[in-house]
Design a protein around this motif. Structure first.
Motif, PDB file in Angstrom:
ATOM      1  N   GLY A 107      -0.952 -13.750   1.127  1.00  0.00           N
ATOM      2  CA  GLY A 107      -1.080 -12.888   2.298  1.00  0.00           C
ATOM      3  C   GLY A 107       0.276 -12.391   2.764  1.00  0.00           C
ATOM      4  O   GLY A 107       1.293 -12.579   2.093  1.00  0.00           O
ATOM      5  N   ARG A 108       0.272 -11.767   3.938  1.00  0.00           N
ATOM      6  CA  ARG A 108       1.523 -11.267   4.502  1.00  0.00           C
ATOM      7  C   ARG A 108       1.589 -11.577   5.991  1.00  0.00           C
ATOM      8  O   ARG A 108       0.566 -11.705   6.664  1.00  0.00           O
ATOM      9  CB  ARG A 108       1.659  -9.750   4.294  1.00  0.00           C
ATOM     10  N   LYS A 109       2.806 -11.730   6.464  1.00  0.00           N
ATOM     11  CA  LYS A 109       3.013 -11.972   7.888  1.00  0.00           C
ATOM     12  C   LYS A 109       2.757 -10.686   8.661  1.00  0.00           C
ATOM     13  O   LYS A 109       2.649  -9.608   8.080  1.00  0.00           O
ATOM     14  CB  LYS A 109       4.437 -12.466   8.139  1.00  0.00           C
ATOM     15  N   ALA A 110       2.664 -10.807   9.970  1.00  0.00           N
ATOM     16  CA  ALA A 110       2.400  -9.644  10.805  1.00  0.00           C
ATOM     17  C   ALA A 110       3.493  -8.591  10.633  1.00  0.00           C
ATOM     18  O   ALA A 110       4.652  -8.928  10.341  1.00  0.00           O
ATOM     19  CB  ALA A 110       2.321 -10.071  12.265  1.00  0.00           C
ATOM     20  N   SER A 111       3.141  -7.337  10.800  1.00  0.00           N
ATOM     21  CA  SER A 111       4.093  -6.242  10.649  1.00  0.00           C
ATOM     22  C   SER A 111       5.244  -6.400  11.642  1.00  0.00           C
ATOM     23  O   SER A 111       5.021  -6.678  12.826  1.00  0.00           O
ATOM     24  CB  SER A 111       3.396  -4.899  10.894  1.00  0.00           C
ATOM     25  N   PRO A 112       6.492  -6.232  11.178  1.00  0.00           N
ATOM     26  CA  PRO A 112       7.633  -6.361  12.090  1.00  0.00           C
ATOM     27  C   PRO A 112       7.892  -5.117  12.924  1.00  0.00           C
ATOM     28  O   PRO A 112       8.796  -5.096  13.766  1.00  0.00           O
ATOM     29  CB  PRO A 112       8.800  -6.613  11.118  1.00  0.00           C
ATOM     30  N   GLY A 113       7.131  -4.054  12.694  1.00  0.00           N
ATOM     31  CA  GLY A 113       7.340  -2.831  13.470  1.00  0.00           C
ATOM     32  C   GLY A 113       6.896  -1.609  12.690  1.00  0.00           C
ATOM     33  O   GLY A 113       6.171  -1.720  11.692  1.00  0.00           O
ATOM     34  N   LEU A 114       7.343  -0.460  13.128  1.00  0.00           N
ATOM     35  CA  LEU A 114       6.929   0.799  12.513  1.00  0.00           C
ATOM     36  C   LEU A 114       8.064   1.431  11.726  1.00  0.00           C
ATOM     37  O   LEU A 114       9.248   1.211  12.004  1.00  0.00           O
ATOM     38  CB  LEU A 114       6.460   1.783  13.597  1.00  0.00           C
ATOM     39  N   THR A 115       7.688   2.212  10.727  1.00  0.00           N
ATOM     40  CA  THR A 115       8.668   2.992   9.975  1.00  0.00           C
ATOM     41  C   THR A 115       9.035   4.234  10.794  1.00  0.00           C
ATOM     42  O   THR A 115       8.445   4.494  11.853  1.00  0.00           O
ATOM     43  CB  THR A 115       8.083   3.432   8.627  1.00  0.00           C
ATOM     44  N   LYS A 116      10.008   4.977  10.304  1.00  0.00           N
ATOM     45  CA  LYS A 116      10.388   6.217  10.999  1.00  0.00           C
ATOM     46  C   LYS A 116       9.226   7.187  11.063  1.00  0.00           C
ATOM     47  O   LYS A 116       9.141   8.022  11.971  1.00  0.00           O
ATOM     48  CB  LYS A 116      11.576   6.866  10.286  1.00  0.00           C
ATOM     49  N   ALA A 117       8.321   7.069  10.102  1.00  0.00           N
ATOM     50  CA  ALA A 117       7.148   7.954  10.081  1.00  0.00           C
ATOM     51  C   ALA A 117       6.038   7.451  10.999  1.00  0.00           C
ATOM     52  O   ALA A 117       4.984   8.070  11.110  1.00  0.00           O
ATOM     53  CB  ALA A 117       6.626   8.089   8.663  1.00  0.00           C
ATOM     54  N   GLY A 118       6.293   6.300  11.646  1.00  0.00           N
ATOM     55  CA  GLY A 118       5.296   5.784  12.573  1.00  0.00           C
ATOM     56  C   GLY A 118       4.238   4.904  11.942  1.00  0.00           C
ATOM     57  O   GLY A 118       3.274   4.514  12.600  1.00  0.00           O
TER      58      GLY A 118
END
Length: 263
Positions: A107-118
């Motif tokens: 699995g993967r951990k929670a997203s650390p945020g958004l890319t420049k594209a949102g």
């Protein structure tokens, strides 16, 4: 009323703890290490041939040895080490050596945020070490009788200044020749049994650290030591074989006659 288990205290299930250990190899290693220390003490308790069992403070850098025992009036220090489980190999029926554990992404951990594209960034991958499916499919009889090989880390938990016999002082995590009497290599990672391979401190391989002179290397124990099952020299399964050898030397140095060895 039954005493609360650690699971009750922490408010977690056995499955939760199992998953936590399987996804954190360093945690697993720490837990296995402490269990190995307790299992070794229980082994000596069962034999009832030693006394005054104790463990010195882990934080006392001047005293190495996870178990101190008194045998026929002499005190001996035993250092407990455990296999690096993820490096264990097994000899398969086709004659090939296979790594016992495999690393799987679960699995993967929670997203650390958004890319420049949102768009959400991908969280870090979560891995779990599990037994290779080819191994788990083998008959139990074969697993008990086949050969295993691996290695254990044989150093201190942190760097410290170590005075040597030649007057030099080195800052290292390596252990010094003579800091303890016997190493007990916990080989649970081979067959899933609380077994040990015992070896004299003096018979362990020396460091090959390139930054040290040969004179210094000969006073330092290698940080990674290979071990096999069945055991090969310098390892033996009977700690009393080594205790008797050490006892005989000490008594000879004191001009005493060694007591008869128990059968």
């Amino acid at each position: 009323m039954a005493e609360k288990t650690i699971l009750d205290t922490w408010g977690i299930s056995a499955e939760y703890l199992t998953d936590l250990v399987n996804t954190n190899p360093s945690l697993r290693g720490m837990i296995v290490g402490y269990i190995a220390e307790r299992k070794l003490k229980e082994l000596f308790d069962r034999h009832n041939r030693t006394e005054a069992h104790r463990k010195d403070d882990d934080h006392d850098r001047t005293k190495k040895g996870d178990l101190v025992v008194t045998y026929k009036g002499e005190e001996f220090r035993i250092e407990v080490k455990s296999l690096q489980t993820n490096q264990v190999e097994v000899l398969m029926p086709d004659g090939e050596w296979m790594r016992l554990m495999e690393k799987k992404e679960v699995g993967r951990k929670a997203s650390p945020g958004l890319t420049k594209a949102g768009k959400p960034r991908k969280g870090a991958a979560i891995f779990k070490w599990v037994l290779d499916a080819r191994y788990t499919a083998l008959p139990e009889k074969f697993k008990k009788e086949t050969r295993y090989r691996g290695a254990f880390q044989c150093d201190a938990s942190d760097r410290r200044k170590l005075p040597l016999a030649n007057g030099e002082v080195v800052e290292t995590t390596l252990l010094k020749v003579g800091e303890f009497d016997i190493v007990a290599a916990g080989i649970f990672g081979f067959r899933g049994e609380w077994e040990f391979g015992f070896a004299l401190n003096e018979d362990l391989p020396r460091s090959t650290h390139g930054n040290y002179s040969e004179e210094v290397r000969q006073q330092l124990i290698a940080s990674l030591i290979p071990v096999t099952l069945p055991l090969n020299a310098p390892f033996v399964s009977d700690p009393f074989e080594l205790l008797d050898k050490l006892l005989e030397r000490r008594q000879a140095a004191k001009g005493k006659v060694a007591e008869p060895t128990e059968a």
